[in-house]
Design a protein around this motif. Structure first.
Motif, PDB file in Angstrom:
ATOM      1  N   LYS A   1      56.354 -28.597  50.149  1.00 42.81           N
ATOM      2  CA  LYS A   1      57.775 -28.369  49.958  1.00 42.81           C
ATOM      3  C   LYS A   1      57.967 -26.955  49.440  1.00 42.81           C
ATOM      4  CE  LYS A   1      59.075 -33.163  48.917  1.00 42.81           C
ATOM      5  NZ  LYS A   1      59.699 -34.065  47.932  1.00 42.81           N
ATOM      6  N   GLU A   2      58.967 -26.289  50.025  1.00 48.20           N
ATOM      7  CA  GLU A   2      59.218 -24.913  49.639  1.00 48.20           C
ATOM      8  C   GLU A   2      59.602 -24.833  48.167  1.00 48.20           C
ATOM      9  OE1 GLU A   2      62.027 -21.125  50.986  1.00 48.20           O
ATOM     10  OE2 GLU A   2      62.148 -23.039  52.028  1.00 48.20           O
TER      11      GLU A   2
ATOM     12  N   PRO B   1      61.602 -24.043  45.097  1.00 49.73           N
ATOM     13  CA  PRO B   1      63.041 -23.753  44.983  1.00 49.73           C
ATOM     14  C   PRO B   1      63.299 -22.330  44.477  1.00 49.73           C
ATOM     15  CG  PRO B   1      62.480 -25.863  43.999  1.00 49.73           C
ATOM     16  CD  PRO B   1      61.194 -25.185  44.286  1.00 49.73           C
ATOM     17  N   LYS B   2      64.339 -21.719  45.057  1.00 49.85           N
ATOM     18  CA  LYS B   2      64.742 -20.384  44.614  1.00 49.85           C
ATOM     19  C   LYS B   2      65.780 -20.450  43.498  1.00 49.85           C
ATOM     20  CE  LYS B   2      63.931 -18.508  49.253  1.00 49.85           C
ATOM     21  NZ  LYS B   2      64.551 -17.818  50.424  1.00 49.85           N
ATOM     22  N   ILE B   3      66.327 -21.658  43.331  1.00 50.34           N
ATOM     23  CA  ILE B   3      67.388 -21.833  42.333  1.00 50.34           C
ATOM     24  C   ILE B   3      66.737 -22.208  41.003  1.00 50.34           C
ATOM     25  CG2 ILE B   3      69.508 -23.079  41.783  1.00 50.34           C
ATOM     26  CD1 ILE B   3      69.581 -21.328  44.332  1.00 50.34           C
TER      27      ILE B   3
ATOM     28  N   THR C   1      69.575 -34.565  41.676  1.00 51.26           N
ATOM     29  CA  THR C   1      69.101 -33.264  41.199  1.00 51.26           C
ATOM     30  C   THR C   1      68.157 -33.388  40.009  1.00 51.26           C
ATOM     31  OG1 THR C   1      71.108 -33.092  39.855  1.00 51.26           O
ATOM     32  CG2 THR C   1      71.121 -32.005  42.022  1.00 51.26           C
TER      33      THR C   1
ATOM     34  N   GLN D   1      67.598 -29.617  39.034  1.00 53.60           N
ATOM     35  CA  GLN D   1      67.399 -28.470  39.916  1.00 53.60           C
ATOM     36  C   GLN D   1      67.966 -28.782  41.300  1.00 53.60           C
ATOM     37  OE1 GLN D   1      63.326 -27.174  40.777  1.00 53.60           O
ATOM     38  NE2 GLN D   1      64.006 -25.098  40.361  1.00 53.60           N
TER      39      GLN D   1
ATOM     40  N   LEU E   1      68.721 -27.561  45.301  1.00 57.06           N
ATOM     41  CA  LEU E   1      67.913 -26.823  46.261  1.00 57.06           C
ATOM     42  C   LEU E   1      68.629 -25.613  46.834  1.00 57.06           C
ATOM     43  CD1 LEU E   1      66.308 -29.796  48.230  1.00 57.06           C
ATOM     44  CD2 LEU E   1      65.280 -28.430  46.414  1.00 57.06           C
ATOM     45  N   GLU E   2      69.962 -25.644  46.881  1.00 55.92           N
ATOM     46  CA  GLU E   2      70.692 -24.598  47.612  1.00 55.92           C
ATOM     47  C   GLU E   2      71.578 -23.732  46.729  1.00 55.92           C
ATOM     48  OE1 GLU E   2      72.784 -26.575  50.680  1.00 55.92           O
ATOM     49  OE2 GLU E   2      70.979 -27.162  51.791  1.00 55.92           O
TER      50      GLU E   2
END
Length: 804
Positions: free
Chosen positions: A709-710, A712-714, A745, A774, A776-777
């Motif tokens: 799983k990528e 998270p950037k957030i 979340t 958290q 994802l977007e």
């Protein structure tokens, strides 16, 4: 087996010029290891022959002032000596000034009672000769050299101390090499050099031996028993050549008759025994099993009580020898002996071994009987010994041999083909080459073409099957000449199976957590086997255990870990973190009754540990507790779903308030907790926590392949919540309630505080959790976080929790 190179040279003349070390290396590479090559004169120097020309006694002492001709250019030497056997004309060993004797002692000029001494007259023990092979006692005086020894010459050639002695490590399968003849045959085959064995002509009298003695064998432990009688012998010292050969073979010279029997033992490998025939009270000799409580006094002066397992030689129903082990004191050869009964026999190896072990009487003779002797040369060895005794001690050998039977070993034949030899060795030898090797080994071929039928000589009783012949060809051809190519096979790449990969993963996790692997015993005591299980739990025990504490197959591994912790803490290693991967043995319903082997992993922590076992980033030292063990367990179960920990109090070996079973999908996979203080005291360990998991269930419930799983950037957002709940409410119930709130979340739930005490009502406890959110977007807003916390609060209130 000590092999004299000088003696061997007489048996295989072709190797006389061969260096002893080169010979030793060659023998080692052909199958009989030579452990060492020694020289008796090593470390000694400047020891020469000297003749005592005159001597004077020193008043009021035991000393003598001797004038000695040692062949020195400055004339006779004055040497002060205290030996009682000093006499004029005696040839002795002289250690010159500067000489080195036993113990690396250097001889210096000195004075004794005012008399100058220019050297030393030596006994053999002063040269470092061991008492085990020294024919003289120290108190008997100095050693006498032969009268034909030349004054001033080195003593080493006279005493064969310039010889090289090879120490062969002869294993049971090559007992033929426990004799000089056997070693000679081996060397002859290696170097293609013929043997030249010594011969002694036997001259018999007209009187028949059967008129003087009768032999009866009434035990199956004796294949054959043969006897010769020699009358009119004179007991004396053996000639120097015989003494030298025996000493270099590790045997102590005694007298001419006994020395001949020992000489034949080393030469033929055939044990013999000589009786003083004049001490017999009856002419009848019986070989039989001993009677219960029967006694014999052996040559070492010890009285021994016998059992029917022992084989004895008797005269007039009285034991006179332990067959194949040691003779009796009453029939010992002494200076008064005038007639000798000489015995040669084949005794049962097992019987000899048991008797020699029971009485701790290991000897050269018993060793050979145990490993086997050449059954085809028993009569030949007996005749050789009788002839040599006649030469050295005089007397008449009565005609004939009195024997229990005319036993001869059955001939042994082994069939083999050239194709079999080449296929086994990977060689391409021709029939001519193989037949040449057979000839060198003394194996007569009666087959035809490339099909061989080999007649095995009785001296090689180790050869029975095709594989033996293949090995013989390989030895003589040369192991170094055999092809070293690998077999051509379509190899496959080996991969680890799922069970092996799981064990590797478990090791990686535990060792990354600071634990060290140990390997415990599968066998334990009956009490420890069920220490952490119900006392009536069925176990598997051995019928004939080696020790009482190693008689039952373990059904848990924790008791073994506690023993290891106790061992370390008793040796000042207070902080111990260990684990073991192994099998426990549970009862099964299989037809053969074998227990079921269940793979497990168990770990234990005692002493100080760092907090990172259950709290990332916490490296403070503290005493290992339940949370550390639970943290290790959670690391092992990372990735598994539906993991629950349920408190239990029914295990008497575990702390009732700090123990939980571990379940996966509702199935018990193990347990984790603190060892009960009483149990810890019994094992002698400090406060200890432990855990166990069933690797079989872990393998069965292993999660599917992890999908990436990528990251998270957030950024994540954390919120804390404190609750007041009943003290019977478990952490798992609270976590389940939070998860049932359905907040997508929410990515992590962590208990970071538990409190009971002041300001908390009785029957209640305070729990504090850190909740991580958290998206994802996009970054979560305060409204979204508050909405999530509201859902969670409602779910918690539904189980009776009070938000603080």
């Amino acid at each position: 087996m000590l092999v004299s190179k000088k003696w061997l040279n007489t048996l295989v003349p072709g190797i006389a010029d061969l260096d002893a070390q080169v010979l030793a290396d060659k023998i080692s590479t052909t199958g009989i290891e030579v452990e060492d090559v020694t020289t008796p004169q090593e470390g000694l120097k400047d020891l020469v022959v000297g003749e005592i020309k005159s001597f004077e006694d020193v008043p009021e002492t035991h000393l003598h002032v001797c004038q000695v001709d040692a062949g020195q250019p400055d004339g006779d030497l004055q040497i002060v000596c205290g030996a009682p056997n000093v006499r004029v004309g005696m040839k002795a060993i002289v250690a010159l000034i500067g000489a080195r004797v036993g113990g690396n002692t250097k001889i210096k000029k000195g004075k004794m009672r005012g008399f100058e001494s220019q050297g030393m007259l030596c006994a053999l023990d002063e040269l470092g000769i061991s008492d085990k092979i020294n024919p003289m006692k120290h108190e008997e005086g100095i050693y006498e050299m032969p009268q034909d020894a030349v004054n001033g010459e080195s003593i080493f050639p006279y005493l064969d101390m310039d010889d090289s002695v090879l120490d062969l490590d002869v294993l049971a399968n090559r007992a033929d090499a426990l004799s000089m003849r056997g070693v000679a045959y081996e060397v002859s085959a290696i170097y293609e050099s013929p043997v030249a064995f010594e011969k002694h002509d036997l001259v018999e009298s007209t009187k028949a031996a059967s008129s003087a003695v009768k032999v009866i064998v009434s035990s199956e432990k004796c294949k054959t028993y043969k006897l010769r009688v020699i009358e009119g012998v004179k007991i004396a010292k053996s000639p120097l050549w015989l003494q030298n050969r025996l000493m270099n073979a590790g045997v102590k010279p005694i007298n001419n008759v006994v020395d001949v029997t020992n000489y034949v033992l080393m030469y033929y490998g055939q044990p013999l025994h000589s009786f003083d025939f004049g001490t017999f009270t009856t002419p009848e000799i019986t070989v039989r099993d001993a009677k219960a409580a029967e006694k014999i006094t052996t040559l070492d002066g010890e009285e021994r009580e016998l059992t029917p397992d022992d084989l004895v030689i008797t005269s007039n129903s009285i034991p006179i020898a332990l067959a194949g082990v040691m003779g009796g004191l009453d029939t010992e050869i002494t200076e008064a002996t005038t007639s000798v009964a000489l015995e040669a026999a084949i005794f049962d190896p097992t019987s000899v071994r048991k008797t020699s072990q029971k009485f701790a009487l290991r000897s050269e003779a018993s060793s050979r009987f145990e490993k086997g002797i050449n059954e085809g040369t028993v009569r030949e060895a007996l005749d050789f010994a009788a002839a040599l005794i006649q030469e050295l001690a005089g007397g008449e050998v009565l005609a004939g041999v009195v024997a229990s039977n005319n036993y001869q070993p059955e001939p042994v034949r082994v069939a083999i083909t050239l194709e079999k030899i080449n296929r086994s060795l990977g060689t391409d030898l021709s029939s001519v080459e193989v037949l040449a090797i057979f000839h060198r080994l003394g194996l007569e071929n009666t087959g035809s073409g490339e099909n061989y039928v080999l007649q095995i000589p009785s001296r090689r009783w180790d050869l029975h099957i095709e594989a033996d012949i293949v090995e013989e060809v390989a030895r003589i051809y040369g192991y170094d000449k055999l092809p070293s190519t690998l077999p051509a096979t379509g190899g496959t790449v080996g991969l680890k199976n799922a069970s092996q990969r799981l064990r590797d993963h478990v090791r990686t996790v535990l060792e990354a957590s600071g634990l060290s692997e140990v390997i415990g015993y599968s066998l334990t005591s009956p009490e420890k086997a069920v220490e952490f299980l119900p006392k009536d739990f069925p176990v598997t025990s051995l019928l004939l255990p080696m020790t009482e504490d190693r008689q039952t197959l373990r059904v848990n591994m924790i008791s073994g870990l506690l023993d290891t912790i106790a061992y370390n803490q008793n040796r000042k290693q207070a902080d111990v973190a260990i684990y073991e991967i192994g099998n426990t043995f549970l009862p099964s319903e299989s037809e053969d009754g074998r227990p079921k082997e269940v793979p497990n992993v168990a770990f234990a922590l005692s002493g100080l540990v760092t907090g990172h076992l259950h709290s990332a980033g916490d490296h403070e030292l503290h005493a290992a507790d339940f949370w550390d063990a639970k943290g290790v367990m959670e690391k092992l179960l990372a990735g598994y779903e539906n993991i629950t920990f349920e408190a239990v109090t029914d295990n008497p070996a575990m702390h009732p308030g700090r123990t939980a079973v571990v379940k996966i999908d509702g199935q018990i996979a193990g347990f984790v907790g603190q060892i009960h203080p009483a149990t810890a005291k019994k094992y002698g360990v400090a406060e200890t926590v432990t855990g166990v998991l069933d690797l079989g269930l872990l393998l069965e419930k292993a999660p599917a392949q992890a999908i990436f799983k990528e990251i998270p950037k957030i950024p994540a957002v954390a919120r804390d919540v404190a609750l007041l709940v009943d003290d019977k409410t478990s952490n798992s119930e609270v976590v389940a309630a939070i998860e049932e709130a359905g907040v997508k979340t929410l990515v992590a739930i962590k208990l970071f505080d538990l409190y009971q005490g002041d300001n908390v009502p009785a029957g209640k406890k305070s729990l504090a959790y850190s909740l991580t959110f958290q998206a994802l977007e996009e970054t979560m807003t305060d409204e979204q976080i508050e909405s999530a916390m509201k859902k969670i609060s409602q779910a918690l209130e539904a189980i009776g929790a009070e938000i603080r």
